[in-house]
Every structure is written in structure tokens, then in C-alpha cells.
Design a protein around this motif. Structure first.
Motif, PDB file in Angstrom:
ATOM      1  N   GLU A  63       0.708  -1.023  -0.015  1.00  0.00           N
ATOM      2  CA  GLU A  63      -0.090   0.131  -0.034  1.00  0.00           C
ATOM      3  C   GLU A  63       0.905   1.509   0.179  1.00  0.00           C
ATOM      4  O   GLU A  63       0.364   2.263  -0.761  1.00  0.00           O
ATOM      5  N   LEU A  64       2.008   1.138   0.780  1.00  0.00           N
ATOM      6  CA  LEU A  64       2.920   2.111   0.835  1.00  0.00           C
ATOM      7  C   LEU A  64       3.585   2.540  -0.494  1.00  0.00           C
ATOM      8  O   LEU A  64       3.845   3.699  -0.959  1.00  0.00           O
ATOM      9  N   LEU A  65       4.197   1.393  -1.209  1.00  0.00           N
ATOM     10  CA  LEU A  65       4.533   1.681  -2.517  1.00  0.00           C
ATOM     11  C   LEU A  65       3.655   2.163  -3.487  1.00  0.00           C
ATOM     12  O   LEU A  65       3.969   3.024  -4.384  1.00  0.00           O
ATOM     13  N   ASP A  66       2.434   1.809  -3.356  1.00  0.00           N
ATOM     14  CA  ASP A  66       1.197   1.806  -4.291  1.00  0.00           C
ATOM     15  C   ASP A  66       1.100   3.529  -4.171  1.00  0.00           C
ATOM     16  O   ASP A  66       1.028   4.542  -5.001  1.00  0.00           O
ATOM     17  N   SER A  67       1.228   4.171  -2.779  1.00  0.00           N
ATOM     18  CA  SER A  67       0.941   5.699  -2.451  1.00  0.00           C
ATOM     19  C   SER A  67       2.074   6.418  -2.950  1.00  0.00           C
ATOM     20  O   SER A  67       1.875   7.473  -3.475  1.00  0.00           O
ATOM     21  N   LEU A  68       3.288   6.066  -3.022  1.00  0.00           N
ATOM     22  CA  LEU A  68       4.510   6.550  -3.254  1.00  0.00           C
ATOM     23  C   LEU A  68       4.496   6.712  -4.985  1.00  0.00           C
ATOM     24  O   LEU A  68       4.734   7.898  -5.445  1.00  0.00           O
ATOM     25  N   PHE A  92       4.392   9.918  -7.233  1.00  0.00           N
ATOM     26  CA  PHE A  92       5.497  10.249  -8.207  1.00  0.00           C
ATOM     27  C   PHE A  92       4.987  10.719  -9.444  1.00  0.00           C
ATOM     28  O   PHE A  92       5.383  11.849 -10.198  1.00  0.00           O
ATOM     29  N   VAL A  93       3.934   9.791  -9.882  1.00  0.00           N
ATOM     30  CA  VAL A  93       3.358  10.207 -11.340  1.00  0.00           C
ATOM     31  C   VAL A  93       2.598  11.398 -11.331  1.00  0.00           C
ATOM     32  O   VAL A  93       2.599  12.009 -12.271  1.00  0.00           O
ATOM     33  N   ARG A  94       1.838  11.714 -10.240  1.00  0.00           N
ATOM     34  CA  ARG A  94       1.288  13.074 -10.077  1.00  0.00           C
ATOM     35  C   ARG A  94       2.376  14.103 -10.269  1.00  0.00           C
ATOM     36  O   ARG A  94       2.083  15.162 -11.143  1.00  0.00           O
ATOM     37  N   ASP A  95       3.380  14.340  -9.557  1.00  0.00           N
ATOM     38  CA  ASP A  95       4.421  15.224  -9.551  1.00  0.00           C
ATOM     39  C   ASP A  95       5.243  15.358 -10.991  1.00  0.00           C
ATOM     40  O   ASP A  95       5.360  16.378 -11.548  1.00  0.00           O
ATOM     41  N   SER A  96       5.220  14.045 -11.713  1.00  0.00           N
ATOM     42  CA  SER A  96       5.917  14.234 -12.999  1.00  0.00           C
ATOM     43  C   SER A  96       4.820  14.690 -13.855  1.00  0.00           C
ATOM     44  O   SER A  96       5.244  15.475 -14.790  1.00  0.00           O
TER      45      SER A  96
END
Length: 818
Positions: free
Chosen positions: A798-803, A807-811
Motif C-alpha cells: 500500500e505504501l509503495l502504491d501511494s508513493l 511520483f506520477v502526479r508530480d511528474s
């Protein structure tokens, strides 16, 4: 004796005194005649003595025959063979038992036109003679002897024909025709003295055979015109009366043209005897033949397996009961009224539920084995089925050799086989038919009221016309549906239902008969290697169906999830014999081996037996024996037996029954039968029950109950080899439970089944609730550790999915600014 001798001597003297003057005159004249013509006198004397001797012998012959015919008194008490009627609890005629199928109707229920047609056609001078029509005899003699015409009909009156119907013709070699005719004439005369003319007409029409082997006017009317005899019109009655000349030749269904011509002859006879005007007769003869043929009228109705069970029950309960004449009652001929407990509406619903599910599961089963060699096609199974077939027994009775019989079974012919789309005519050999029918899944279904014992529905197989073997009464491995008996005995033995039982694999060694030694395969425990008699130990390793172990269960948790190793632990602690004793008390009468494997359903039991422990639990521990017959009455309404009130026996104390019912509710809510809720929509209904699956999933079971009705289902093949290859498809939850669900879903919602709706199971007392206030399952440390690892892994994911999402949103935001 001396007094009678004196009387006879006095009577003889009186005769001599009376005839002495006449004898003296006759003697004088005879002596004068003998002197004039001695030769003629000698011949006259010889002929006279011969005639007297013949007359004496003829009278003796008639007297001897009269002794073999019923007396006037016997005939006046005559009761013709009448079918016994079988009724459901809701008043539906289920079927009839008979040798000659007939319904008796009184004289005033037969239309006058039908009676007139009978008299005009069969016996014109019926109301003028006393049983023998001598004018008809003269007509027959004139036509047959002088004219040589044998088509003019016989000289028998209706009374003589009735006598013929009532008597059984015997074989007297060369004298059979003469002796039987004389017996019929004597009986006809006695019938005329015992009954009036109208009663004889009714008796005749109730006994005479009509086409299609219909006995009696009422049965024939319902067969060919779909109405009782009382509603026949003139032309319909003329058709039936016309068939009496030849029931096959004038069968109106098979030969309508012949029947029409014969009907018109009857109408013409009615005109001739002034029962009809010529104008009316001509108009009736011009009418076409209109039949309303009911081929199923003699079909024995619904619930054929139940009817066969009732037949045997009637024989049992009437054993030792006799009629006024001392003869035993005959179900097939005495016109009894058998009122059963079966409910026709519930029965139809049961049959529909069976059809709905088995049509689906049979299709799945056929696809499941498509491309595989069916194990039930092995030589031994096929040979066993062949030798138990009616065809084999028939050929064996003809003394054919085994080779000839085998050849017959391999010859192809047009035969009718069972399919779920209806009977189908195909070209097959008898062996192919056996293979086809062996591959069909069979069923047993039974529903009864737990508080009365009244059996309300009974389905013994898929189709009685093809398969007469009743699977409600047949015995098969019981699987886990026997477990409630074990758990009930465990409570009776004082075992705490909240005790935690280890879910672990154990090896059981039978050190001596009934003496088991347990070994944990994960520990290096010392153990004996031989029995006291020096033979090797017998190992038994009971396993869970899902192959999963670890942790512990309470009794409710173990029963809910059908944990085998816990059930075995319980029977080892209670002892095998107490469980067997309880099973006997609860209604299981078949052979139960004294082995702990019975806890897992190794013993063979019938659905009829296994439903009874569940009924006892549903009835707060009280046993009421299953009852199929409400009461039996004679044709005049006299009650012979009455089972409307049944005694009950307390088998299990109420508190233990309530606790086991609560456990079985858990099975239906969150255990092996939970699909009742989530798949079949039986929400918010008080339901308790247990699934069962035998070894190699050859037998699927489900027995469940509501507060007012208990029902059980078995599904499997005629041979245990007929089964699914995997547990998922073959388990009772998949093969048997759906039929119960379809049935009960309709019962609980349809207005006509209101009597079996509503209610609730008895509530647990605070003390009983406290006994069950414990975890159903406690996980082992290993399971807890594995769960923690799994939970930690899930959190990391779940943490990896959140990160990754951030990351995709910031990109995307940076790309947008650029």
C-alpha cells in the motif's frame, strides 16, 4: 338320528299310500300291453329306465355344479373388486391400487339413456325374464344349427353376462364349456333373486370390461370422454355400450370408424325398442364421433415412490385385521380409502426443485466426464447391472445360456431411454441403455414436520417409470451429516462446548478391538509395534477435506467448518458405543460398525433414517416417528387405523438440543452451507442444517430444518463409481444443497404454504449462551506469525502504491509547467 329315520320312514309310507291306487291301475294296463306286444314293451321299459337314469344323473350333475357356485346369500353380500384410493393431506387423489381398475357408481348416478342403450343392445327382454331368455336360446339354435349362421350373437342375458364376469372360469377338460355355462345359468338365476333389475344393471356396468382394459362405466367415461359416467350424454353412452361387443375391435381411439358404426347400431336398437323416436335417432347418428381421450387418467398420479412405500406400510398396519367374513383386507380389491400425510403442493414443489437442479448438474456432470473414460463402464459394474435387470431375469427364465443372453444384450433395437428433456426413442443395445442410465445422477428427497412426524414430500428418484429403486430408503455412506449425532453425544458426555480442540493430523493405531493408541506424527513418541496377538497394528489417519491444519476450534467452530480431526477427537473421548446407542435412539436402524470412522460418515445410512436426528433436534429433543399414513377407512367409512395422534419420546434433553441447533444455524450462516444465504437468497430466515460428502465425493448430502419443517437431500449415482472427479463439484453443498434451497425458498414465500412459514428456534438461556461465549477458532502461533508477515507485506504494498501515485502526479505537474 333315530328321530330323523322315523320321519323318513313315515314320509315313505305316506308316498306309498298316496300313489298305491294309481300304481295298481298302471300295473294292470302295463301287463295287458306287455302280453299284446312283448317286444315293444321290453324296449319301452329299457328306454324308460334309461331316461330315468339319465334324468337322475343330470339332476345330480346340476346339484353338484350348484355347490360350486355362490349361494343367494353370498351373492346378496357381493362386493365387486374395487380400487383403493390414496389421498394426500390436502385432498388430492394421489393414485389407486387395483388389480382391475374400476370405480363403483350407484344406479341413480348412471344416466337413464345409458341404461336404455344397454338393455336395447344386450338384452331386449331384460325386464320380462328371470335371468334366462328361452326365446333367445331358440333364436340362437335356429340360426346356428338350421341356418348355419354364427354371426347372430349369443343368447346370454345381462344376468348371465354378469355371472360370467363374477365367476372365474375353470378348466374341466372336455366338459369345460358345458360346466361353466351351467354355473353361469345357476348364478344368473340366483342373482335375479338376490337383486332387483335396476341393481343388476348397475352391478353389470360396474364390472364389465371396456376398451383399454378399463373396468366399469365410470372409468371408461373418464378415459374416453374425460367426464364421470353421471355426465355422459346419449351418443357418448352409445359409444361405450357399443364397445361391449368387442372391446378391442370397437376401441373408439384406435378404430373410430368402427366405433361410429357400432354406436349407430346401438341407437338403431334404441329406436326399435321405443326408447328413441326415429327423428332423434337419425339426428344422433349423423353426429361425428367426438372423444376427449385422457391417456393419463389411469396414470397413478404424483409421488410414485411414496405410493409404493405406503403400499408396504398398509400391508404392515393391516396385518391381522380381518373383514366380517374373516378374510384379510385386500388393498387391491376392497376399495379402501388411504389418507396420507403427504401434501400434494409440497410434493409438486419438491419434484420441481429436483428437476430444476438435476437438469443443470447432470449437464455439468456430462461435460465434466467428456473425453474421459467413465469408471462405471468397467466390466464388473456393467455385468452387475445387467444381471439385475428385468431383461436378464426374463431371458434366464427362458433357460437361455449366458452366451445367448450376452448376444441379446448386444443386439440393437429401438428403445426408450430417460433424458431430462423427456423419454426419448433411440436405437441402442440393452448394454448401451445400461451404460446410459448408469451415468445419470439420482436423487432422494424427503420433507417432514418435526413436531408431528408427518411426511410432507417424498422423491425417491428421477423417474419411477425407468428407475424403481427408492433412494429415500437406500443406504449410502452418510458423510458429515452424521456429525450432529457425534456432537450431541459429546454434549451429553459432559464435554465443554467451549473447549478448544486442536486441529492437527494424528495417526490412530488400533492396539486391540476398540482400544486406540494415538500418535502425533510431528513428535517422536514411543509406541507399541504389535497388537497383543502379535499382528501388525492398523493405522488410521483421518484428514480434513480441505487438507488444512493448525490452530484450534471450539465445538461450534469445528461443526461449522466440518473439521474432521476434531470430530474424531470427540468420538474418541465419548466412546464409539455411546454414539451408536444415541444413533439407534434417534431412529437409525441400519448396521453401524463399532468403529470411530462412523464419526466421519463411513457407515451406510438412508435418508429416511438420517432425517430423524435432525427432526429430533428441531423438536427440542423429542422424537416423533415419521408417519406416512393419516388413517385408513373401508369403502363405507369405517376407520380401520388412525395415526393422527403420535406419541413423542424425549431423546435429547432440551438444552442440549437447543445448543446443537444453534451450532447448526452457524453452519447455515457462515459455514459449509452458507451459500444458502449469499447464493440462494435465504436471508433473515431461521435455518439450521449440515452438508455431507462421502469418500471420493460419491454421495452429496444436505439435511436442514426451519422451525416447522425438516427436509433432506441425497444426490449420487446408482453406483458409487458415478461421481465427480473433484471435491469442488462433488461436495454436498454443490450437488444436494441447491435442491433444498430451491424447495425451501418457495415454501417460505408462497401463500399456499403458510402453515410452514414463520416461527423461530427456541432461544438459548443465559447459561447456554455463556457456554457458547468463546472464540470459534484460535489461530496457532505459526498462523499468527504468517498473518503478521502477510499484513506487513500488504502495508508495504500500500505504501509503495501511494508513493508511486505521488511520483506520477508530480511528474505530470512538472511536465505541464514545462
Amino acid at each position: 338320528m333315530h328321530y330323523m329315520k322315523q320321519k323318513f320312514q313315515a314320509f315313505g309310507q305316506w308316498l306309498i299310500t298316496l300313489f298305491r291306487p294309481y300304481y295298481a291301475k298302471f300295473n294292470q294296463r302295463w301287463e295287458a300291453f306287455a302280453k299284446r306286444k312283448p317286444r315293444l314293451a321290453r324296449w319301452t321299459k329299457r328306454i324308460g329306465f334309461t331316461f330315468l337314469a339319465f334324468l337322475f344323473l343330470f339332476q345330480l350333475f346340476i346339484f353338484a355344479i350348484s355347490l360350486t357356485t355362490p349361494s343367494k346369500r353370498e351373492l346378496s353380500q357381493l362386493q365387486t373388486k374395487a380400487a383403493s384410493d390414496l389421498y394426500s393431506a390436502d385432498g388430492v387423489l394421489l393414485g389407486r391400487y387395483y388389480t382391475q381398475y374400476r370405480i363403483m357408481v350407484p344406479y341413480d348416478s348412471i344416466p337413464a339413456e345409458v341404461l336404455q342403450a344397454l338393455v336395447a343392445t344386450e338384452d331386449e327382454r331384460y325386464f320380462q325374464h328371470n335371468g334366462i331368455d328361452y326365446r333367445s336360446w331358440g333364436r340362437v339354435l335356429y340360426r346356428t344349427i338350421i341356418k348355419g349362421d354364427r354371426s347372430g350373437g349369443g343368447g346370454s342375458t345381462i344376468s348371465q353376462q354378469l355371472a360370467k364376469n363374477l365367476l372365474t372360469r375353470s378348466d374341466y377338460l372336455l366338459f369345460s364349456l358345458l360346466i361353466n355355462k351351467v354355473r353361469e345359468i345357476i348364478t344368473a338365476r340366483r342373482l335375479e333373486k338376490a337383486y332387483n333389475k335396476e341393481e343388476l344393471l348397475a352391478l353389470y356396468l360396474n364390472t364389465v370390461p371396456f376398451p383399454d382394459n378399463m373396468f366399469g362405466i365410470d372409468v371408461a367415461a373418464q378415459r374416453f370422454f374425460s367426464k364421470p359416467a353421471s355426465q355422459l350424454n346419449l351418443e357418448e353412452g352409445a359409444v361405450l355400450i357399443g364397445t361391449l361387443r368387442g372391446t378391442t375391435y370397437y376401441n373408439p381411439m384406435r378404430y373410430p370408424e368402427r366405433a361410429t358404426l357400432r354406436r349407430n347400431v346401438v341407437i338403431q336398437q334404441m329406436e326399435k325398442n321405443d326408447y328413441l323416436s326415429q327423428q332423434t335417432g337419425d339426428s344422433l347418428q349423423a353426429l361425428p364421433l367426438e372423444l376427449h381421450y385422457d391417456p393419463e387418467f389411469k396414470n397413478e398420479g404424483i409421488a410414485p415412490y411414496f405410493r409404493e412405500f405406503v403400499r408396504r406400510e398398509v400391508d404392515r398396519v393391516l396385518e391381522g385385521k380381518t373383514k366380517e367374513n374373516g378374510e384379510p383386507y385386500d388393498l387391491y380389491n376392497d376399495g379402501l380409502k388411504v389418507y396420507t400425510t403427504l401434501h400434494a403442493g409440497l410434493q409438486r414443489q419438491a419434484e420441481e426443485s429436483v428437476r430444476k437442479h438435476l437438469t443443470e448438474v447432470q449437464h455439468t456432470f456430462d461435460k465434466h466426464w467428456d473425453g474421459f473414460t467413465a469408471p462405471w463402464h468397467d466390466v464388473t459394474t456393467i455385468e452387475f447391472a445387467m444381471k439385475n435387470s428385468l431383461l436378464y431375469q426374463h431371458l434366464k427364465a427362458e433357460q437361455l445360456s449366458e452366451e445367448a443372453i450376452q448376444q441379446k444384450f448386444e443386439e440393437k433395437d429401438t428403445v426408450t431411454i430417460f433424458t431430462w428433456d423427456g423419454p426419448k426413442d433411440v436405437v441402442m443395445s440393452p448394454l448401451d441403455v445400461i451404460k446410459h442410465h448408469l451415468g445419470l445422477l439420482q436423487v432422494g428427497f424427503m420433507a417432514m414436520e418435526p413436531n408431528t412426524g408427518f411426511i410432507r414430500a417424498w422423491v425417491g428418484g428421477v423417474d419411477y417409470d425407468f428407475f424403481q429403486y427408492d433412494h429415500v430408503r437406500s443406504r449410502r455412506q452418510s458423510g458429515s451429516v452424521f456429525k450432529p449425532v457425534v456432537y450431541t453425544q459429546a454434549l451429553r458426555s459432559g464435554i465443554d462446548p467451549c473447549e478448544q480442540f486442536q486441529n492437527k493430523l494424528l495417526v490412530y493405531h488400533e492396539y486391540a478391538k476398540g482400544d486406540w493408541w494415538i500418535k502425533d506424527p510431528r513428535k517422536d513418541d514411543p509406541e507399541p509395534h504389535f497388537k497383543p496377538d502379535g499382528t501388525d497394528l492398523d493405522d488410521w489417519i483421518p484428514q480434513n477435506a480441505d487438507g488444512k491444519y493448525g490452530g484450534s476450534y471450539s465445538m461450534m467452530g469445528a461443526l461449522t467448518n466440518s473439521v474432521n480431526v476434531v470430530t474424531v477427537d470427540l468420538i474418541m473421548r465419548t466412546g464409539v458405543q455411546p454414539v451408536i446407542d444415541l444413533a439407534r435412539a434417534m431412529g437409525i436402524t441400519g448396521d453401524i460398525p463399532p468403529e470411530p470412522s462412523i464419526a466421519l460418515g463411513a457407515a451406510e445410512m438412508s435418508l429416511y433414517e438420517l432425517i430423524q436426528p435432525f427432526a429430533i433436534l428441531a423438536n427440542n429433543g423429542q422424537k416423533v416417528a415419521p408417519t406416512a399414513i393419516n388413517r385408513i377407512e373401508t369403502s363405507d367409512g369405517t376407520i380401520l387405523v388412525d395415526f393422527r395422534q403420535q406419541d413423542s419420546v424425549q431423546i435429547v434433553v432440551p438444552d442440549r438440543a437447543r445448543i446443537v441447533t444453534h451450532m447448526l444455524e452457524s453452519v447455515a450462516t457462515m459455514g459449509t452451507a452458507s451459500r444458502l444465504r449469499w447464493k440462494y437468497g435465504l436471508y433473515n430466515q431461521p435455518i439450521a442444517g449440515k452438508t455431507g460428502t462421502s469418500q471420493n465425493h460419491a454421495d452429496g448430502w444436505f439435511i436442514g430444518y426451519t422451525p416447522k419443517l425438516v427436509a433432506g437431500v441425497w444426490v449420487g449415482g446408482d453406483s458409487p463409481l458415478v461421481r465427480f472427479r473433484n471435491f469442488e463439484n462433488g461436495q454436498g453443498a454443490n450437488t444436494a444443497l441447491p435442491i433444498w434451497a430451491y424447495f425451501m425458498k418457495e415454501v417460505l414465500k408462497k401463500p399456499e404454504f403458510e402453515a410452514w412459514q414463520g416461527g423461530s428456534f427456541p432461544k438459548l438461556t443465559p447459561e447456554e449462551s455463556r457456554q457458547l461465549a468463546c472464540p470459534m477458532r484460535i489461530k496457532s502461533p505459526e498462523e499468527i506469525f504468517q498473518d503478521s508477515i502477510l499484513q506487513d507485506s500488504l502495508q508495504r504494498m500500500e505504501l509503495l502504491d501511494s508513493l508511486r501515485t505521488e511520483f506520477v502526479r508530480d511528474s505530470l505537474e512538472q511536465g505541464g509547467e514545462g
